[in-house]
Design an enzyme around this catalytic site. Sequence first.
Site, mmCIF file in Angstrom:
data_model
loop_
_atom_site.group_PDB
_atom_site.id
_atom_site.type_symbol
_atom_site.label_atom_id
_atom_site.label_comp_id
_atom_site.label_asym_id
_atom_site.label_seq_id
_atom_site.Cartn_x
_atom_site.Cartn_y
_atom_site.Cartn_z
ATOM 1 N N ASP A 302 -9.975 -28.938 -23.998
ATOM 2 C CA ASP A 302 -9.618 -29.957 -24.998
ATOM 3 C C ASP A 302 -8.646 -29.347 -26.012
ATOM 4 O OD1 ASP A 302 -9.412 -32.321 -26.379
ATOM 5 O OD2 ASP A 302 -11.469 -32.322 -27.146
ATOM 6 N N GLY A 321 -9.658 -31.680 -33.850
ATOM 7 C CA GLY A 321 -9.128 -30.935 -32.709
ATOM 8 C C GLY A 321 -8.890 -29.477 -32.992
#
Length: 432
Positions: A302, A321
Amino acid sequence: MTDLVIKSADIVGKGRQDVLVRDGRVAEVGSVSAKDAEVVDADGLVLLPGLVDLHTHLREPGREDAETVLTGTRAAAKGGYTAVCAMANSYPVADTAGVVEQVAALGRAAGYADVQPIGAVSVGLEGKRLAEIGAMAQSAAQVRMFSDDGHCVHDPVLMRRALEYVKTFGGLVAQHAEEPRLTEGAQMNEGAVSSELGLPGWPSVAEEAIIARDVLLAEYTGARVHFCHVSTARSVAIIREAKARGAKVTAEVCPHHLLLTDEAARSYDPVYKVNPPLRREADVEVLRAALAEGVIDAVATDHAPHAPQDKECEWAAARPGMLGLETALSISVLALGGPSGVDWDVLAERTSRTPARIAGLEAHGRDPQPGVEANFTLVDPSATWTVVPEGLASLSRNTPYAGMELPVTVQATFLRGRATVLNGKIEEETTE
């Protein structure tokens, strides 16, 4: 192309052998002697099939201030990856044949790792109408994975239709499992820490409810569902039961969910803000065990690069993130027992072979044997390195591991027999 001999490599931890590479493919494995060949001394190094990432954000097109296909694949090569699957949430969204073909072409031009685009499930990631799934599948990019990652395909009717569609050509839907009505305004894991900090919580049931629903849809349609960034113990239990019944489901876990917990949020440093959020220590322990067991099929990074203005701000305004490509191997080794206890064959299965099978990347995730493409990485199991954000190949710097000493270094990465990384440094002449 000059012949290449990788000398005295410990192949997936099973013993030292030489590997002869000719014209990008393995020609011989064993005790090799080749005249005029380039020799890479791999004594003391472990050879793994090149790592494969099912979940990478390359940000191009549209957010080249955070990452590009070139910088992202350079980071991938430095982390030991030979193939990455690029998520669809670019600008414009990868919901048409034209955009996925552009991303694939940028990957070929860069030459550091194979880039397999992931197509959007819905137009604009809006969850209202199916995207051009058939056109993307039939395009030059040959898309087989579809995801609205960053958004959940929360409409069960749309999810069912997508599954029935991808089943016709052997594709799959990769689901970002998050019931949006349960996470509105959420900033971190819902629990004791969020209560103490006064930050709105992201309840684990928001993930688990969608996974449970989509397991049933996968069984009903007979289609394949892959669950992105699984983060809770109960999600693992649901997936374990589904697999026992024969459901066509697979799952990934991110490195940060194998190491970090919601306690990191006490710093209020937005580098620790991620979706799904960092969970409790109890969840981390279950995720590690599930990865070792194979209930969770793969490690996926990710990798989510962000420009400074999107991270260096107050927590509530920051985008979720973290970077992942260059640190994933080290964190995976830690999660699977550490450099002295890791089973290299299990590590190869979770970081290379299984991800390649899930994505349909037949040339990747292959141990060295005559005829296979030479997509490999050489790692030093006894070395350590310190994460310095400014020294990373990614264009962004939002790593949660800054200053941390990690085990295992990538010494070389080979893409079809050509070194993209050698002696721990990126090779500059790699464009095909």
